[in-house]
Write an enzyme that holds these catalytic residues in place. Structure first.
Site, mmCIF file in Angstrom:
data_model
loop_
_atom_site.group_PDB
_atom_site.id
_atom_site.type_symbol
_atom_site.label_atom_id
_atom_site.label_comp_id
_atom_site.label_asym_id
_atom_site.label_seq_id
_atom_site.Cartn_x
_atom_site.Cartn_y
_atom_site.Cartn_z
ATOM 1 C CG HIS A 91 -2.093 -0.917 1.099
ATOM 2 N ND1 HIS A 91 -2.005 -2.254 1.441
ATOM 3 C CD2 HIS A 91 -3.356 -0.732 0.651
ATOM 4 C CE1 HIS A 91 -3.174 -2.837 1.216
ATOM 5 N NE2 HIS A 91 -4.006 -1.928 0.735
ATOM 6 C CE LYS A 135 -3.734 -0.607 4.801
ATOM 7 N NZ LYS A 135 -5.026 0.000 5.133
#
Length: 262
Positions: free
Chosen positions: A152, A156
């Protein structure tokens, strides 16, 4: 028309939900909610989302009573809105990640009174991946090593992702194991793989939206199942489809697999 309210409405996900719901034409956007100190309060949410005025201001509370509230925020915020939806009998779609065991217990209790669809990932493709990965794990068994790698963007906060844990849970359920079989980010002088364990690894790189791979490997071959999200619209489309479906359901706890009949 399905009437919806959206929390985190001025965020990246909220803006896409607003834009796509308006484009769809089958939703009434009854509420657009942000935290009390957000600079976009009182602005028209359509303008914030880049689609022009739609007549719905951003507020910190929920005055109308929509059929469904869509929540992609944070665990503390989700807890607040879960109670609100329960008190006002509003169905709820929960896409928030990082929820703890006590949060899932609360969802179970409240789902006795209202319909709730909660999923670590609203992508229809990801939920098909969960189903396929479970079937592959059951067919191959412990003769094949299982590793899950997710990637990600650098911003995040939680790791591993809720989607990676959902993928692991699908595999564990299929083979009758628990999360005790998971091993996170091996390191040290003796990190030799043990038979039957599942490795979990998280990458945080640049602007990666979401990439999840489950690898099944024996001596001589490897099978890899990968899902790649190329933009956030896939999650927004899934959440809107879930909201439309959930509006017609009885109280209970649902997931994307329930909606798809998987």
């Amino acid at each position: 028309m399905t009437s919806i309210a959206i929390t985190g409405a001025a965020g990246r996900m909220g803006c896409r939900l607003i834009a796509l719901a308006k484009l769809d034409g089958s939703f009434q956007i009854a509420g657009a909610i942000e935290r009390p100190d957000h600079p976009a309060l009182a602005q028209d949410v359509g303008e914030v989302a880049g689609i022009g005025q739609i007549g719905t201001p951003i507020t910190f509370d929920l005055k109308p009573t929509p059929q469904v509230l869509i929540d992609f925020t944070s665990p503390p915020s989700t807890r607040h809105w879960l109670k609100t939806c329960h008190d006002r009998r509003i169905a709820m779609v929960i896409g928030t990640t990082g929820l703890q065991a006590q949060d899932h217990d609360a969802i179970d209790r409240i789902a006795e009174d209202i319909p709730i669809l909660q999923a670590p990932n609203m992508s229809l493709g990801v939920n098909v991946l969960f189903k396929i990965a479970g079937e592959v794990a059951r067919m191959l068994g412990d003769d094949y090593d299982v590793e899950i790698v997710e990637g990600h963007h650098r911003f995040k906060t939680d790791a591993p992702s809720g989607t990676a844990l959902g993928l692991a849970d699908a595999i564990l359920k299929a083979v009758g194991k628990t999360r005790d079989s998971l091993v996170f980010d091996r390191h040290g002088d003796d990190a030799t793989r043990k038979r039957g364990e599942i490795g979990m690894h998280a990458l945080r790189i640049g602007d990666e939206i979401g990439r999840h791979t489950a690898s099944f490997a024996a001596l001589g071959e490897r099978l890899e199942l990968t899902h790649v999200a190329t933009n956030r619209d896939t999650f927004a489309h899934g959440a809107l489809k879930a909201a439309r479906w959930l509006a017609g359901q009885k109280p209970g706890r649902y997931d994307i697999a329930s909606m798809l009949g998987l």
